[in-house]
Write an enzyme that holds these catalytic residues in place. Sequence first.
Site, PDB file in Angstrom:
ATOM      1  N   THR A 121     -11.361 -39.119  -7.962  1.00 35.40           N
ATOM      2  CA  THR A 121     -10.857 -39.917  -6.850  1.00 35.40           C
ATOM      3  C   THR A 121     -10.927 -39.104  -5.560  1.00 35.40           C
ATOM      4  OG1 THR A 121      -8.499 -39.476  -7.138  1.00 35.40           O
ATOM      5  CG2 THR A 121      -9.461 -41.259  -8.485  1.00 35.40           C
ATOM      6  N   GLU A 139      -7.727 -37.095 -10.762  1.00 36.30           N
ATOM      7  CA  GLU A 139      -7.059 -37.880  -9.722  1.00 36.30           C
ATOM      8  C   GLU A 139      -6.879 -37.065  -8.423  1.00 36.30           C
ATOM      9  OE1 GLU A 139      -5.886 -40.342  -8.349  1.00 36.30           O
ATOM     10  OE2 GLU A 139      -5.541 -42.006  -9.698  1.00 36.30           O
ATOM     11  N   HIS A 140      -6.294 -37.706  -7.437  1.00 37.06           N
ATOM     12  CA  HIS A 140      -6.163 -37.171  -6.077  1.00 37.06           C
ATOM     13  C   HIS A 140      -5.531 -35.789  -5.992  1.00 37.06           C
ATOM     14  CE1 HIS A 140      -1.793 -37.790  -5.943  1.00 37.06           C
ATOM     15  NE2 HIS A 140      -2.069 -38.767  -6.786  1.00 37.06           N
ATOM     16  N   ASP A 141      -5.995 -35.006  -5.057  1.00 39.58           N
ATOM     17  CA  ASP A 141      -5.381 -33.730  -4.666  1.00 39.58           C
ATOM     18  C   ASP A 141      -5.399 -32.649  -5.754  1.00 39.58           C
ATOM     19  OD1 ASP A 141      -4.487 -34.541  -1.960  1.00 39.58           O
ATOM     20  OD2 ASP A 141      -3.269 -35.969  -3.094  1.00 39.58           O
ATOM     21  N   ASN A 159      -2.392 -34.021  -8.104  1.00 40.05           N
ATOM     22  CA  ASN A 159      -1.657 -32.777  -7.805  1.00 40.05           C
ATOM     23  C   ASN A 159      -1.561 -31.827  -8.991  1.00 40.05           C
ATOM     24  OD1 ASN A 159      -0.777 -33.044  -4.930  1.00 40.05           O
ATOM     25  ND2 ASN A 159       0.123 -34.937  -5.725  1.00 40.05           N
TER      26      ASN A 159
END
Length: 218
Positions: A121, A139-141, A159
């Site tokens: 992402t 996923e993000h970050d 994260n």
Amino acid sequence: SMPQYAVYGASGCGRGVMPLARTQLRNEGILNDNLVFIDDNAELHDINGHKILSYEEFIKADRTRSHIAIAIADSKIRQRLAERCCIDGLNPWTIIADNAVIMDDVRLDEGCIICPFVTLTSNIRIGKYFHANLYSYVEHDCVIGDYVTFAPGVKCNGNVVIEDHAYIGAGAIIKQGRPGDPLVIGRGAVIGMGAVVTKDVRPRTIVVGNPASLLSKE
Ligand code: UDP
């Protein structure tokens, strides 16, 4: 001379990557009959329609026009071969399946392999020679180090930090961290297949189960 391309490793991983390599070259408009396997221990001369060369045979051609993807799951072997290729002046080759979904601000360092049905992402940093096997996602970050390996179906939520040489087994689920307080999987850690990782994993440890807990120290 013609550029030449190789998938290093003609075993399970390599045979899964070769069709992706073929499609990628075709999509880039590179007509290439020069797409081969490299394998130092192969008993066969060809497999699935591609020649198998030894490394020494492959590097006889113009090295500046030679591209190598390293399709070997063992991250230590991957590093050793990548470093040798670099010293020998060959070009690292990233292979991304044409149905992978890659969103915004995703940086992949050299030599990664992104398999079919993988999703990365947004706002993600990934190091060298990452392998994301079938149906895995990031996923993000997230921040992923060098020589990290995802078996098929790994779910890495937002994260999360994964340090160099970690191996994440098939179907493992990694809980999301928080902004500024990521969940961290340490260097060289091994996550068993199907594990549900709910907290940090120390470097060079093996965790299994749900919730994932320590199996042993290396
Ligand atoms: N291999 C190689 N040179 C090396 C180390 C490994 O050519 O220095 C090849 C090895 O001969 C084998 C492949 O890499 O064909 C690794 O296959 P394996 O079945 O062990 O693992 P996977 O395909 O799952 O990565």
